[in-house]
Design an enzyme around this catalytic site. Sequence first.
Site, short mmCIF file in Angstrom:
data_model
loop_
_atom_site.label_atom_id
_atom_site.label_comp_id
_atom_site.label_asym_id
_atom_site.label_seq_id
_atom_site.Cartn_x
_atom_site.Cartn_y
_atom_site.Cartn_z
N SER A 66 7.15 2.89 -1.57
CA SER A 66 7.63 1.60 -2.08
C SER A 66 7.43 1.54 -3.59
O SER A 66 8.30 1.05 -4.32
CB SER A 66 6.88 0.44 -1.40
OG SER A 66 7.18 0.37 -0.02
N LEU B 178 0.82 -1.23 0.00
CA LEU B 178 0.00 0.00 0.00
C LEU B 178 0.85 1.27 0.00
O LEU B 178 0.31 2.37 -0.02
CB LEU B 178 -0.91 0.03 1.23
CG LEU B 178 -2.06 -0.95 1.28
CD1 LEU B 178 -2.84 -0.77 2.58
CD2 LEU B 178 -2.99 -0.75 0.09
N SER B 179 2.17 1.13 0.02
CA SER B 179 3.05 2.28 0.21
C SER B 179 3.40 2.98 -1.10
O SER B 179 4.02 2.36 -1.97
CB SER B 179 4.34 1.82 0.90
OG SER B 179 5.36 2.79 0.77
N PRO B 180 3.06 4.26 -1.24
CA PRO B 180 3.43 4.97 -2.46
C PRO B 180 4.94 5.12 -2.60
O PRO B 180 5.47 5.13 -3.71
CB PRO B 180 2.75 6.34 -2.30
CG PRO B 180 2.62 6.53 -0.82
CD PRO B 180 2.35 5.15 -0.28
#
Length: 200
Positions: free
Chosen positions: A15, A11-13
């Site tokens: 990442s 869910l990490s932008p």
Amino acid sequence: MADIDYFFATLSPFSYLAGQRLEEIATRHGATIAYKPVDIMALFARTGGVPPKDRHPSRIEYRAQELQRQTRKTGLPLNMKPAFWPTNAAPSSYAIIAAGRAGGGDLGALCHGILRACWAEERDIAQDEVIRDCLAQAGFDPGLADSGLLAGAETYSANLEEAVERGVFGAPFYITADGQRFWGQDRLDDLDAHLAEMKG
């Protein structure tokens, strides 16, 4: 033991904005990568962080500016308000864990494909058909989306415990074999330099 333990969240932008630079760096140095998806919201709760929606307005505004800057820097398309975020990150994380065990495909491409689906393609990465497509695109058996759910859940939980124990507090987060920690996709150049020093 892997040369780089890579803790990240589907869910990490940030990442997502790492692209596949970690894989490029690892290839350049002949380094191995252990992919360790984690529940980022649970990690925040365990390490003093705050979910994005609950942060002070100044932090929310800064995050938005930083995402725009990093998007321009990397050249990767990013939707600042994706249609399916936040969503349930567990199914995509379980699929990555299953793929890592099964082999036969490109794990880095799978991770990036799932992140891209969320942040650039307006797809819900909690849906089986999206996960199956990402698996297939990365050279894995799409059926992995349905297999090893119990083992995936156990590993996903174990990854969180390991992350907390080893000082991880955000994503993406990289830990080298000698214990050096690097937080954020904007620290990949530092990771690259450190691996060069280790070899030298």
